[in-house]
Design an enzyme around this catalytic site. Sequence first.
Site: not given
Ligand SMILES: NC(=O)c1ccc[n+]([C@@H]2O[C@H](COP(=O)([O-])OP(=O)(O)OC[C@H]3O[C@@H](n4cnc5c(N)ncnc54)[C@H](O)[C@@H]3O)[C@@H](O)[C@H]2O)c1
Length: 433
Positions: A270
């Site tokens: 983030c």
């Molecule tokens: N990790 C955090 O603390 C957090 C907090 C708030 C917001 N976010 C936001 O949430 C979003 C996701 O973050 P995250 O940490 O969960 O990421 P992550 O990488 O842990 O998970 C994302 C998942 O999406 C999958 N993926 C990617 N492309 C794909 C596609 N085309 N079709 C299907 N699946 C697909 C990946 O394989 C992965 O499992 C981001 O925008 C991030 O900025 C994250």
Amino acid sequence: MTLLDKIRQRSAVVGVVGLGYVGLPLAVLQAKVGFRVFGFDEVRQKVDRVNGADNYISDVDDADLREVVKNKRLTATSDFSIFKDCDIVLICVPTPLTRNKEPDITAILKVTRKLAEYAHPDMLVVLESTTYPGTTDEVMMPILTANGLKVGTNLFMAFSPERVDPGNSSFKTHNTFKLVGGVTPACLSVAQAFYEQSIVKIFPLSSSRVAEMAKVFENVFRSVNIALVNELAMLCDRMKINVYEVIDAAATKNFGFMAFYPGPGVGGHCIPLDPYYLAWKSKEYDVHARFIELAGEINEGMPYYVVAKFQRVLNRYGRCLNGAKVLVLGVTYKADVGDPRETPALKVMELLQHEGTNLTYADPFVPSLTLGERSYQGVALNQDILQKSDAVLILTAHSAFDYDHIVRHAKVIFDTRNATRNVKGGKDNVVLL
Ligand SMILES: NC(=O)c1ccc[n+]([C@@H]2O[C@H](COP(=O)([O-])OP(=O)(O)OC[C@H]3O[C@@H](n4cnc5c(N)ncnc54)[C@H](O)[C@@H]3O)[C@@H](O)[C@H]2O)c1
């Protein structure tokens, strides 16, 4: 039955796309409150692990996952045609940056295009990934409406940012207050009704753009304040003032101050990334988001500052970076989480490796890591390794480390997290950031 009826009866079928740090806890929560949930991920291994109730996200309770998989409330799949059976689709895919720090919304585009093939009347689509204002209505809406669906009439679209704080034992998905911004008022009503089924408090907003801006502003706020305190730490170092005592002193004010702490840089998915989404978008409006750029510059400079100060610390003990045996403690981006994404610790280690420092590391969450050409196996933290090291460098303050033991046995400690603050007795061998 209308979509709203299905939501209220919890008979709506929910699809969660992206089973990562955000998506898996969200999918489990929706299944727990009674929805039938399909979790989509393009990584086959994640799909198999979810279906085998093999938990890989620490914020998800093992027993909860087992329960919702066993009673078939949650099924994972890579078959995106199942979108046709979903009434609600929540998109939680990654939003990284390109090498030149520009938004990379490839995953959002890919999912939206796939979804457009199967989108049907009476469907709610919510983007939860952090992104720049305008992504939902400017980018996704034209793709999803190309086949004739009408937003606010038979297709409902909203942005509702995930605010999860990995490792936070008090606030999880269900009790973290949620913002919801619909593309139209009808979209908001449907999305709000949906989130009210599972989350304690919902704040409805006038548009998806406000929700997108609010989320990115929350992260800019953190980035700027961390940069401010990092700059203060560098000034305090020059002035030989203890920056932590300064922060604690300022925090005694009973209003108008919020404590942030300095460190070796910012990490995770983030703070180092999201502000640049807004900086990029702002240029379209002839605005140069200078606070964002400045904060990025200071925070990204911290690993270099840490290495420069560490050099001075070693020098005091008659050592130099080249050849010194250094034990690094903690390599994930923050304490007590196993997430190594964007961690500044790896940058510091990379810089030290470049200087010829002889590195070992200990981290209960990371058994091994690779830096460029070299691979490292984590070591067990014990008296022997502490005594054999020329210096200990604390980069992440995991609570599993015994700091009394570390201070007692290490020759010198450069503590970039104030992790040794509660150690009583002589701490002459500890140098703070
Ligand atoms: N990790 C955090 O603390 C957090 C907090 C708030 C917001 N976010 C936001 O949430 C979003 C996701 O973050 P995250 O940490 O969960 O990421 P992550 O990488 O842990 O998970 C994302 C998942 O999406 C999958 N993926 C990617 N492309 C794909 C596609 N085309 N079709 C299907 N699946 C697909 C990946 O394989 C992965 O499992 C981001 O925008 C991030 O900025 C994250």
